[in-house]
Design a protein around this motif. Sequence first.
Motif, PDB file in Angstrom:
ATOM      1  N   ALA A  47       0.816  -1.211   0.000  1.00 23.99           N
ATOM      2  CA  ALA A  47       0.000   0.000   0.000  1.00 23.99           C
ATOM      3  C   ALA A  47       0.850   1.262   0.000  1.00 23.99           C
ATOM      4  O   ALA A  47       1.954   1.284   0.537  1.00 23.99           O
ATOM      5  N   PHE A  48       0.311   2.313  -0.599  1.00 18.56           N
ATOM      6  CA  PHE A  48       0.916   3.635  -0.545  1.00 18.56           C
ATOM      7  C   PHE A  48       0.728   4.191   0.864  1.00 18.56           C
ATOM      8  O   PHE A  48       1.650   4.732   1.472  1.00 18.56           O
ATOM      9  N   LYS A  49      -0.500   4.025   1.377  1.00 18.66           N
ATOM     10  CA  LYS A  49      -0.827   4.384   2.751  1.00 18.66           C
ATOM     11  C   LYS A  49      -1.956   3.479   3.226  1.00 18.66           C
ATOM     12  O   LYS A  49      -2.711   2.930   2.417  1.00 18.66           O
ATOM     13  N   THR A  50      -2.081   3.328   4.532  1.00 19.12           N
ATOM     14  CA  THR A  50      -3.223   2.627   5.103  1.00 19.12           C
ATOM     15  C   THR A  50      -3.835   3.495   6.198  1.00 19.12           C
ATOM     16  O   THR A  50      -3.112   4.189   6.921  1.00 19.12           O
ATOM     17  N   PHE A  51      -5.163   3.453   6.276  1.00 25.30           N
ATOM     18  CA  PHE A  51      -5.862   4.199   7.319  1.00 25.30           C
ATOM     19  C   PHE A  51      -6.881   3.290   7.979  1.00 25.30           C
ATOM     20  O   PHE A  51      -7.676   2.633   7.297  1.00 25.30           O
ATOM     21  N   CYS A  52      -6.862   3.262   9.282  1.00 23.24           N
ATOM     22  CA  CYS A  52      -7.819   2.470  10.041  1.00 23.24           C
ATOM     23  C   CYS A  52      -8.890   3.414  10.597  1.00 23.24           C
ATOM     24  O   CYS A  52      -8.600   4.266  11.437  1.00 23.24           O
ATOM     25  N   PHE A  53     -10.097   3.287  10.068  1.00 22.12           N
ATOM     26  CA  PHE A  53     -11.200   4.086  10.591  1.00 22.12           C
ATOM     27  C   PHE A  53     -12.522   3.391  10.324  1.00 22.12           C
ATOM     28  O   PHE A  53     -12.640   2.534   9.459  1.00 22.12           O
ATOM     29  N   ASP A  54     -13.510   3.778  11.098  1.00 22.98           N
ATOM     30  CA  ASP A  54     -14.872   3.288  10.956  1.00 22.98           C
ATOM     31  C   ASP A  54     -15.628   4.297  10.092  1.00 22.98           C
ATOM     32  O   ASP A  54     -15.659   5.493  10.418  1.00 22.98           O
ATOM     33  N   ILE A  55     -16.245   3.848   9.009  1.00 25.60           N
ATOM     34  CA  ILE A  55     -16.901   4.782   8.088  1.00 25.60           C
ATOM     35  C   ILE A  55     -18.107   5.485   8.714  1.00 25.60           C
ATOM     36  O   ILE A  55     -18.589   6.485   8.164  1.00 25.60           O
ATOM     37  N   THR A  56     -18.581   4.996   9.850  1.00 22.63           N
ATOM     38  CA  THR A  56     -19.704   5.651  10.522  1.00 22.63           C
ATOM     39  C   THR A  56     -19.240   6.709  11.519  1.00 22.63           C
ATOM     40  O   THR A  56     -20.067   7.302  12.214  1.00 22.63           O
ATOM     41  N   GLN A  57     -17.917   6.945  11.577  1.00 26.88           N
ATOM     42  CA  GLN A  57     -17.356   7.921  12.521  1.00 26.88           C
ATOM     43  C   GLN A  57     -16.695   9.075  11.754  1.00 26.88           C
ATOM     44  O   GLN A  57     -15.525   8.981  11.364  1.00 26.88           O
ATOM     45  N   PRO A  58     -17.419  10.171  11.513  1.00 28.56           N
ATOM     46  CA  PRO A  58     -16.898  11.288  10.718  1.00 28.56           C
ATOM     47  C   PRO A  58     -15.575  11.856  11.218  1.00 28.56           C
ATOM     48  O   PRO A  58     -14.728  12.261  10.405  1.00 28.56           O
ATOM     49  N   THR A  59     -15.373  11.897  12.532  1.00 32.17           N
ATOM     50  CA  THR A  59     -14.121  12.462  13.045  1.00 32.17           C
ATOM     51  C   THR A  59     -12.926  11.606  12.642  1.00 32.17           C
ATOM     52  O   THR A  59     -11.831  12.136  12.383  1.00 32.17           O
ATOM     53  N   GLN A  60     -13.114  10.292  12.583  1.00 26.29           N
ATOM     54  CA  GLN A  60     -12.036   9.405  12.151  1.00 26.29           C
ATOM     55  C   GLN A  60     -11.734   9.598  10.661  1.00 26.29           C
ATOM     56  O   GLN A  60     -10.574   9.577  10.235  1.00 26.29           O
ATOM     57  N   ILE A  61     -12.779   9.808   9.866  1.00 24.30           N
ATOM     58  CA  ILE A  61     -12.603  10.048   8.430  1.00 24.30           C
ATOM     59  C   ILE A  61     -11.875  11.367   8.215  1.00 24.30           C
ATOM     60  O   ILE A  61     -10.951  11.461   7.404  1.00 24.30           O
ATOM     61  N   ALA A  62     -12.287  12.384   8.965  1.00 28.04           N
ATOM     62  CA  ALA A  62     -11.654  13.701   8.842  1.00 28.04           C
ATOM     63  C   ALA A  62     -10.171  13.630   9.180  1.00 28.04           C
ATOM     64  O   ALA A  62      -9.330  14.255   8.510  1.00 28.04           O
ATOM     65  N   SER A  63      -9.828  12.865  10.196  1.00 25.54           N
ATOM     66  CA  SER A  63      -8.430  12.731  10.596  1.00 25.54           C
ATOM     67  C   SER A  63      -7.604  12.079   9.497  1.00 25.54           C
ATOM     68  O   SER A  63      -6.480  12.509   9.209  1.00 25.54           O
ATOM     69  N   ALA A  64      -8.157  11.043   8.856  1.00 23.73           N
ATOM     70  CA  ALA A  64      -7.449  10.372   7.761  1.00 23.73           C
ATOM     71  C   ALA A  64      -7.269  11.321   6.580  1.00 23.73           C
ATOM     72  O   ALA A  64      -6.199  11.369   5.950  1.00 23.73           O
ATOM     73  N   ALA A  65      -8.312  12.100   6.274  1.00 24.88           N
ATOM     74  CA  ALA A  65      -8.269  12.995   5.113  1.00 24.88           C
ATOM     75  C   ALA A  65      -7.189  14.062   5.245  1.00 24.88           C
ATOM     76  O   ALA A  65      -6.662  14.542   4.239  1.00 24.88           O
ATOM     77  N   GLU A  66      -6.854  14.429   6.467  1.00 27.85           N
ATOM     78  CA  GLU A  66      -5.816  15.443   6.674  1.00 27.85           C
ATOM     79  C   GLU A  66      -4.464  15.012   6.115  1.00 27.85           C
ATOM     80  O   GLU A  66      -3.624  15.851   5.780  1.00 27.85           O
ATOM     81  N   ASP A  67      -4.266  13.700   5.998  1.00 24.04           N
ATOM     82  CA  ASP A  67      -2.985  13.171   5.540  1.00 24.04           C
ATOM     83  C   ASP A  67      -2.993  12.820   4.050  1.00 24.04           C
ATOM     84  O   ASP A  67      -2.087  12.148   3.568  1.00 24.04           O
ATOM     85  N   ILE A  68      -4.023  13.252   3.334  1.00 27.20           N
ATOM     86  CA  ILE A  68      -4.136  12.963   1.904  1.00 27.20           C
ATOM     87  C   ILE A  68      -4.131  14.274   1.128  1.00 27.20           C
ATOM     88  O   ILE A  68      -4.936  15.171   1.399  1.00 27.20           O
ATOM     89  N   LYS A  69      -3.236  14.373   0.165  1.00 27.18           N
ATOM     90  CA  LYS A  69      -3.119  15.612  -0.612  1.00 27.18           C
ATOM     91  C   LYS A  69      -4.033  15.614  -1.831  1.00 27.18           C
ATOM     92  O   LYS A  69      -4.714  16.603  -2.115  1.00 27.18           O
ATOM     93  N   ALA A  70      -4.030  14.517  -2.587  1.00 25.82           N
ATOM     94  CA  ALA A  70      -4.812  14.481  -3.821  1.00 25.82           C
ATOM     95  C   ALA A  70      -5.206  13.052  -4.158  1.00 25.82           C
ATOM     96  O   ALA A  70      -4.475  12.103  -3.845  1.00 25.82           O
ATOM     97  N   LEU A  71      -6.357  12.911  -4.797  1.00 24.04           N
ATOM     98  CA  LEU A  71      -6.853  11.599  -5.214  1.00 24.04           C
ATOM     99  C   LEU A  71      -7.275  11.640  -6.681  1.00 24.04           C
ATOM    100  O   LEU A  71      -7.821  12.635  -7.157  1.00 24.04           O
TER     101      LEU A  71
END
Length: 246
Positions: A47-71
């Motif tokens: 993997a380029f990166k891995t993120f562990c989060f629950d899709i029903t938890q917006p704060t966890q998704i937001a935290s992962a997104a902070e480490d992504i520049k572009a998709l």
Amino acid sequence: MSTKTVLITGATSGIGLALFEKYAMEGANVIACGRNQEKLADLHSSAFKTFCFDITQPTQIASAAEDIKALDLLILNAGDCRYIDDAKNFDGELFSDIINTNLSSLGALLQYFLPKMQKGGQVVFVSSSATILPFPRSEAYGASKAGMDYLANSLRLDLVEHGIGVTLVHPGFVSTPLTDKNNFTMPFLLTSEAAAKRIFIGIEKRKNYLQFPKRMTFIMTFFSFLPSSLWQALITRKHSTNKDSV
């Protein structure tokens, strides 16, 4: 040509894992997302990166997104399937949970990941052929996927001006940890690898709508044009036979 950056939710099993392996083999920068840290660790080397989060938890998704520049590609694949076994004594908690997991969670995923999408990118929604026809016990799962369908088709219209495509995927029965729990016949069952190959090709062709296997979706579409009373009689009789044999 720059290397594609692909984010996949539900990447640790089933179709998501097969898609992860396919895109990694093709040399893409794959961001694998899932709830199981141990399974994500198994993907770490590819993997380029891995993120562990629950899709029903917006704060966890937001935290992962902070480490992504572009998709370049966002594959929304994670979901759950559970059935309403006693419609008369309707399980509202189960219904709400499935709607939250399969549909409401998409709001936060799009909120935090869609702004990262590059022009020319694509959002992929992995829905289900179950939305073609109503099935017994599928009130929760079918409703969640029908909502996903409308979301995808509407979003496609609004993303045209941004140069971002939307692909809606309707798989038939695919062998995954979720379908392994089914106690009924699953016609034209595909492996996760076969499903991932079809999805990969459809994405590369930038298809708006992708359904497979063709034999199954053709039959279901044909039945959808029949009078509803006839389909209801057929499916309820088949359902009763299956229950008697379990």
